[in-house]
Design a protein around this motif. Structure first.
Motif, PDB file in Angstrom:
ATOM      1  N   ASP A 210      63.942  17.041   6.134  1.00  0.00           N
ATOM      2  CA  ASP A 210      62.754  17.702   6.602  1.00  0.00           C
ATOM      3  C   ASP A 210      61.788  17.025   7.600  1.00  0.00           C
ATOM      4  OD1 ASP A 210      63.578  20.007   5.432  1.00  0.00           O
ATOM      5  OD2 ASP A 210      61.865  19.960   3.799  1.00  0.00           O
ATOM      6  N   GLN A 211      61.382  17.561   8.686  1.00  0.00           N
ATOM      7  CA  GLN A 211      60.541  16.929   9.546  1.00  0.00           C
ATOM      8  C   GLN A 211      58.911  17.516   9.734  1.00  0.00           C
ATOM      9  OE1 GLN A 211      63.406  16.898  12.692  1.00  0.00           O
ATOM     10  NE2 GLN A 211      62.645  14.979  13.012  1.00  0.00           N
ATOM     11  N   LEU A 212      58.081  16.795   9.754  1.00  0.00           N
ATOM     12  CA  LEU A 212      56.665  17.292   9.770  1.00  0.00           C
ATOM     13  C   LEU A 212      55.883  16.438  10.912  1.00  0.00           C
ATOM     14  CD1 LEU A 212      54.664  19.460   8.741  1.00  0.00           C
ATOM     15  CD2 LEU A 212      53.956  17.550   7.125  1.00  0.00           C
ATOM     16  N   PHE A 213      55.372  17.040  11.897  1.00  0.00           N
ATOM     17  CA  PHE A 213      54.502  16.217  12.947  1.00  0.00           C
ATOM     18  C   PHE A 213      53.141  16.724  13.118  1.00  0.00           C
ATOM     19  CE2 PHE A 213      59.034  15.765  14.036  1.00  0.00           C
ATOM     20  CZ  PHE A 213      59.092  14.551  14.006  1.00  0.00           C
ATOM     21  N   ASP A 214      52.006  16.256  13.154  1.00  0.00           N
ATOM     22  CA  ASP A 214      51.015  16.639  13.472  1.00  0.00           C
ATOM     23  C   ASP A 214      50.769  16.306  14.877  1.00  0.00           C
ATOM     24  OD1 ASP A 214      48.296  17.391  14.030  1.00  0.00           O
ATOM     25  OD2 ASP A 214      47.556  15.472  12.632  1.00  0.00           O
ATOM     26  N   LEU A 215      50.917  17.301  15.770  1.00  0.00           N
ATOM     27  CA  LEU A 215      50.972  17.164  17.309  1.00  0.00           C
ATOM     28  C   LEU A 215      49.548  16.728  17.787  1.00  0.00           C
ATOM     29  CD1 LEU A 215      53.264  20.141  18.366  1.00  0.00           C
ATOM     30  CD2 LEU A 215      53.780  17.713  18.006  1.00  0.00           C
TER      31      LEU A 215
ATOM     32  N   GLY B  98      49.361  25.785  13.926  1.00  0.00           N
ATOM     33  CA  GLY B  98      48.224  25.159  14.526  1.00  0.00           C
ATOM     34  C   GLY B  98      48.891  24.060  15.205  1.00  0.00           C
ATOM     35  N   SER B  99      48.028  22.859  14.796  1.00  0.00           N
ATOM     36  CA  SER B  99      48.746  21.591  15.364  1.00  0.00           C
ATOM     37  C   SER B  99      49.905  21.049  14.847  1.00  0.00           C
ATOM     38  CB  SER B  99      47.699  20.562  15.441  1.00  0.00           C
ATOM     39  OG  SER B  99      47.367  20.051  14.120  1.00  0.00           O
ATOM     40  N   TRP B 100      50.542  21.709  13.698  1.00  0.00           N
ATOM     41  CA  TRP B 100      51.410  21.144  12.825  1.00  0.00           C
ATOM     42  C   TRP B 100      52.765  21.878  13.236  1.00  0.00           C
ATOM     43  CZ3 TRP B 100      50.652  17.197   9.396  1.00  0.00           C
ATOM     44  CH2 TRP B 100      49.335  16.782   9.203  1.00  0.00           C
ATOM     45  N   LYS B 101      53.829  20.797  13.148  1.00  0.00           N
ATOM     46  CA  LYS B 101      55.195  21.533  13.422  1.00  0.00           C
ATOM     47  C   LYS B 101      56.103  20.919  12.309  1.00  0.00           C
ATOM     48  CE  LYS B 101      57.350  20.857  17.564  1.00  0.00           C
ATOM     49  NZ  LYS B 101      58.310  20.022  18.566  1.00  0.00           N
ATOM     50  N   TYR B 102      56.907  21.962  11.862  1.00  0.00           N
ATOM     51  CA  TYR B 102      57.720  21.818  10.699  1.00  0.00           C
ATOM     52  C   TYR B 102      59.109  22.080  11.252  1.00  0.00           C
ATOM     53  CZ  TYR B 102      60.292  22.679   6.359  1.00  0.00           C
ATOM     54  OH  TYR B 102      61.353  22.708   5.414  1.00  0.00           O
TER      55      TYR B 102
END
Length: 517
Positions: free
Chosen positions: A411-416, A399-403
């Motif tokens: 770790d990195q987690l972004f809500d694009l 979806g809009s999430w990138k891990y």
């Protein structure tokens, strides 16, 4: 009836953020924009590995690179791994390639029936990274900042000479397809190296832009203390601090890049015009794609080799004349491994030929299923195992999430959706704990990083030893030598001149029936 022919136009290092139909208001890409208006634009398309050779191997095979060891720019694709060119030939297609594909090894065709140009990059094992010393720069071929500080207009470059040949060869192939007596449909790939650095552009395209109109990076370079480990490694890999660059340097490099985007766009227009001119446009599906993007100064970085959006995202536009989807945009994440299933479905719909059983599992889904609404897939995967790291890196988009994960790195987690510039890492946010647990489980199910690390080191060592051996004594290269038989071209004494002139013409002239025959 579905169009039978397929034309793939591939750019190199083209980020969608520098294409008009993806929202850039300054860049001049009328032909890419027109293609998107006529077809389907995929708004979250990704490179499966943001580097030239690995990304292209995923594009060609429909498989993630970890399946067959497509680790880096000196990795070879085993000849036993099928590509879409093999499958399409089984379905009755002629397959041809003009331009770059960066195949490494003795097999320089990988299913293509014809290859009209040599490659622009070497086919040997000379560009092997060294994970034994990942912090060491290999100055012989690593990127550096010369492309930025030397950016500007140029009447001719190594790459312009190459792409002029690629474009001309593809035009010739299109014209030949119109006049051939071979009734098979075609799948041709025109693979340009622009807008890949160095950022040097022809004056005619450079002059399309003014410095004042060039957009500057959205996200500044973070302080080292606030930066992520992989970005810091890439700063070292590209020797970012070896020179001092200012806003004028950045603006000049971006201007040249945009000029070269317009150059590729111009070739797309010429190829499309040739299809129209020869009456093949309504019978030809066109796919526009890239191997990876370019950071272009975002977060202070340049080139690729990162899962950040500017480097990992790619344009992907599909136009299938007469098929549903005109002017449609698809938000679902897709990637290069989806190309092979798409081409097989296109060929099946056009010819009725059965799709061959896949020798290896295909990791992708036909893009047409997203257009038709017959899939609900909302995820994609990217892998990185080349220079700038010493461990296996993985990106999952859902979806809009990138891990993003890599052994030894946080770790990195972004809500694009809310953070398109990827400035807020939510991996440690308490409310994201369930999502992080799910992503970590999926990453663990995808691969074993320790196993990948061992496989990469073994492959690097083998290729490094072989490369050293092959540099001693007489050199026999694997680089593709375009085959041409001038004795069968144009006009020759062993040919029936009248018949040859007629069969080499498109459209065919009226029948010639002299009275005395």
């Amino acid at each position: 009836m579905a169009p039978r022919n397929i034309l793939i136009v591939m750019a190199d290092q083209l980020t969608p953020f520098m294409v008009g139909c993806y929202g850039n208001p300054v860049v001049k890409t009328p032909h890419m924009d027109a293609l998107a208006a006529q077809g389907v634009r995929f708004d979250a398309a990704y490179s499966n590995s943001p580097l030239c050779t690995p990304g292209r191997y995923a594009f060609m095979t429909g498989q993630y690179i970890s399946r067959f060891g497509g680790w880096d720019n000196a990795a070879y694709l085993p000849s036993t791994v099928p590509t879409f060119a093999h499958y399409l030939r089984l379905m009755g297609y002629r397959t041809g390639l003009a331009g770059k594909m960066h195949f490494v090894g003795a097999d320089q065709l990988h299913g293509f029936e014809e290859r009209h140009t040599t490659d622009v990059y070497p086919a040997d094992f000379g560009w092997v990274p060294d994970w034994r010393s990942p912090e060491k720069r290999i100055d012989l071929w690593y990127h550096n900042m010369s492309s930025v500080v030397q950016a500007g207009p140029a009447s001719i470059t190594n790459q312009l000479a190459y792409d002029d040949e690629v474009g001309a060869a593809t035009l010739r192939a299109i014209y030949d397809a119109a006049r051939t007596e071979d009734e098979r449909p075609f799948c041709y790939v025109a693979s340009f190296i622009h807008p890949h650095d160095p950022y040097a552009a022809r004056p005619s395209y450079w002059d399309l832009y003014d410095d004042a109109d060039i957009p500057m990076p959205h996200a500044p370079r973070p302080n080292a203390a606030d930066n992520d480990p992989h970005s810091l490694r890439l700063e070292h890999a590209i020797a970012l601090d070896a020179v001092d660059i200012d806003d004028a340097d950045i603006r000049r490099a971006r201007r040249a890049y945009m000029a070269n985007v317009s150059y590729v766009d111009d070739w797309l227009g010429k190829l499309g015009a040739a299809l129209v001119e020869t009456g093949q446009a309504d019978d030809t599906a066109i796919l526009l794609v890239s191997d990876h993007g370019d950071m272009l100064g975002e977060r202070g970085l340049w080139y690729k080799m990162t899962f950040r959006e500017w480097a990992c995202r790619i344009p992907m536009v599909l136009h299938v004349p007469g098929r549903a989807g005109q002017g449609v945009s698809i938000a679902n994440p897709v990637s290069q491994v989806d190309v092979t299933p798409t081409l097989l479905q296109l060929a099946h719909e056009a010819t009725g030929a059965p799709i061959p059983d896949a020798i290896d599992p295909l990791d992708g889904t036909s893009l047409l299923q997203f257009v038709d609404g017959t899939t609900q897939r909302d995820t994609t995967v990217a892998e990185y195992t080349a220079e700038g790291t010493g461990q296996a890196m993985l990106m999952l988009r859902d979806g809009s999430w990138k891990y993003i994960c890599c052994p030894g790195d946080p770790d990195q987690l972004f809500d694009l959706a809310s953070d398109p510039n990827e400035e807020i890492n939510l991996a440690d946010a308490a409310e994201q704990a369930p999502r992080m647990a799910d992503f970590r489980a999926r990453a663990q199910a995808h691969w074993d990083p320790a196993d990948i690390h061992a496989r990469v080191l073994d492959s690097q060592n083998r290729r490094r030893v072989l490369s050293a051996a092959l540099r001693i004594g007489q050199h026999t290269g694997w680089d593709w030598q375009p085959k041409r038989d001038a004795t069968q071209e144009y006009t020759r004494s062993h040919m029936d001149l009248t018949s040859h002139d007629i069969t080499s013409r498109s459209p065919r002239p009226v029948p010639f029936k002299p009275k005395w025959s």
